[in-house]
Scaffold this active site. Sequence first.
Site, PDB file in Angstrom:
ATOM      1  N   ARG A 196       0.791  -1.185   0.090  1.00  0.00           N
ATOM      2  CA  ARG A 196       0.047   0.000   0.008  1.00  0.00           C
ATOM      3  C   ARG A 196       0.914   1.412  -0.029  1.00  0.00           C
ATOM      4  O   ARG A 196       0.167   2.514  -0.473  1.00  0.00           O
ATOM      5  CB  ARG A 196      -0.867   0.105   1.177  1.00  0.00           C
ATOM      6  CG  ARG A 196      -2.053  -1.015   0.991  1.00  0.00           C
ATOM      7  CD  ARG A 196      -2.930  -1.155   2.352  1.00  0.00           C
ATOM      8  NE  ARG A 196      -2.168  -1.696   3.165  1.00  0.00           N
ATOM      9  CZ  ARG A 196      -2.393  -1.984   4.522  1.00  0.00           C
ATOM     10  NH1 ARG A 196      -3.593  -1.192   4.973  1.00  0.00           N
ATOM     11  NH2 ARG A 196      -1.777  -2.677   5.371  1.00  0.00           N
ATOM     12  N   ASP A 220      -0.280 -13.680   0.614  1.00  0.00           N
ATOM     13  CA  ASP A 220      -0.379 -13.371   1.758  1.00  0.00           C
ATOM     14  C   ASP A 220      -0.508 -14.848   2.803  1.00  0.00           C
ATOM     15  O   ASP A 220      -0.810 -15.916   2.000  1.00  0.00           O
ATOM     16  CB  ASP A 220      -1.855 -12.891   1.944  1.00  0.00           C
ATOM     17  CG  ASP A 220      -1.892 -12.343   3.722  1.00  0.00           C
ATOM     18  OD1 ASP A 220      -1.455 -11.049   3.646  1.00  0.00           O
ATOM     19  OD2 ASP A 220      -2.428 -12.866   4.510  1.00  0.00           O
ATOM     20  N   TYR A 244      -4.135 -16.876  13.938  1.00  0.00           N
ATOM     21  CA  TYR A 244      -5.241 -16.377  13.031  1.00  0.00           C
ATOM     22  C   TYR A 244      -6.666 -17.070  13.043  1.00  0.00           C
ATOM     23  O   TYR A 244      -7.567 -16.654  13.232  1.00  0.00           O
ATOM     24  CB  TYR A 244      -4.727 -15.952  11.652  1.00  0.00           C
ATOM     25  CG  TYR A 244      -4.099 -14.545  11.493  1.00  0.00           C
ATOM     26  CD1 TYR A 244      -4.503 -13.425  11.572  1.00  0.00           C
ATOM     27  CD2 TYR A 244      -2.515 -14.513  11.517  1.00  0.00           C
ATOM     28  CE1 TYR A 244      -3.909 -12.316  11.457  1.00  0.00           C
ATOM     29  CE2 TYR A 244      -1.878 -13.561  11.429  1.00  0.00           C
ATOM     30  CZ  TYR A 244      -2.506 -12.234  11.324  1.00  0.00           C
ATOM     31  OH  TYR A 244      -1.894 -10.916  11.092  1.00  0.00           O
TER      32      TYR A 244
END
Length: 349
Positions: free
Chosen positions: A28, A73, A148
């Site tokens: 980003r 990812d 996660y």
Amino acid sequence: MSDTLFARACRREPVERTPVWIMRQAGRYLPEYRALRVNADFLTCCRTPELACEITLQPVRRLDVDAAILFSDILVPLPAMGVEVTFHPCPHLARPVRSAGDVDALRVPDAREATPFVFDAIRLLRRELSPTVPLIGFAGAPFTMATYLVEGGGSKHFEAIKGLLFSDPPTAHALLACCADTVASLLAEQVRAGAQAAMLFDTWAGLLGPADYRAFALPYVRRVFDRVADAAADLGVDVPRIYYAGNAAGWLPACRDTGATVIGLDWRMDLGPARAVLGPSLAVQGNLDPAVLLGPPDQIRQRARLVLEEAGPFGHVFNLGHGILPQTPPEHARVLVDAVREWSSRRAA
Ligand code: 1CP
């Protein structure tokens, strides 16, 4: 590849300068990445080999780094395990894994069937990249994947994963084994597709004290790297195995037993004392605080030099201690790469 600067540094061979790349170098903070993302959401970028290839190449063109890392990812294998994940931009799981029944329901996918786009992107990249720029494949380390899966996203105190470890260790071990087998297939297959280094990100292992690290994280990291080493041996190639050990001070000695050949460290410890603990057979990667790139260029150059001096001339791959921050001015990343080149080649001369 065995002769690239990066490969030689990973093998602790003499180098004419220290190689440098940046964790999360695609992403980003780059205007060209944001422009591409206007028309494609994050998972579409990961799952479309041409897009993943283009995004991987963006920082290589702009920064002239010494290694590329596949754009993907660590949570990309989740859907094939039976767990839906969305990104906004941080990951969110609608149904976290909490019980023995949830763990039983998980699948260990064959990576070639589950994530064929990853291997297609790697094959594309090997055609596009210069032979001097090796491609790093990666996956999440089992404990970080499990974190996660159980938390369902980011967390402040991580009580769900830590609660599971201590209230129901057999279920925790079953979950970790499932993550290890999934990740081993994914990373070994990346090596077979042409990845020239294999990296595991253990961002959350720093939640664990030394004894619990040895119980819940280490054996599963070892299991993955053993599979990666077997894949490389089958191919007759040398593939560095990089272990990013987040917040590792408490269990740094255990990193010697992970099966990694390079240990990636964050800025919470200096590389000199870390190397003394890790011993002469391991290379190190890191470890500039990513926030330094928010400061002025002179400060960036000075701090880069301090990291180079701590690490010494051999067996060091320069990197940040964690991913580059989205607010970073891209020209500051270039200042860093140039400073590492300049200081380390002056030292070698
Ligand atoms: O909207 C967007 O564009 C999504 C933002 C984004 C990006 C660019 C995410 C969501 N992931 C990525 C790419 C990514 N993630 C790469 C490839 C890019 C590169 O390195 O050049 C890599 C290697 C990762 C690895 C990753 N993802 C880690 C391990 C490294 C680390 O930073 O600790 C972790 C923990 C993740 C989870 C994740 N995915 C995305 C975000 C924002 C996060 C972090 C969330 C959190 O901190 O909990």
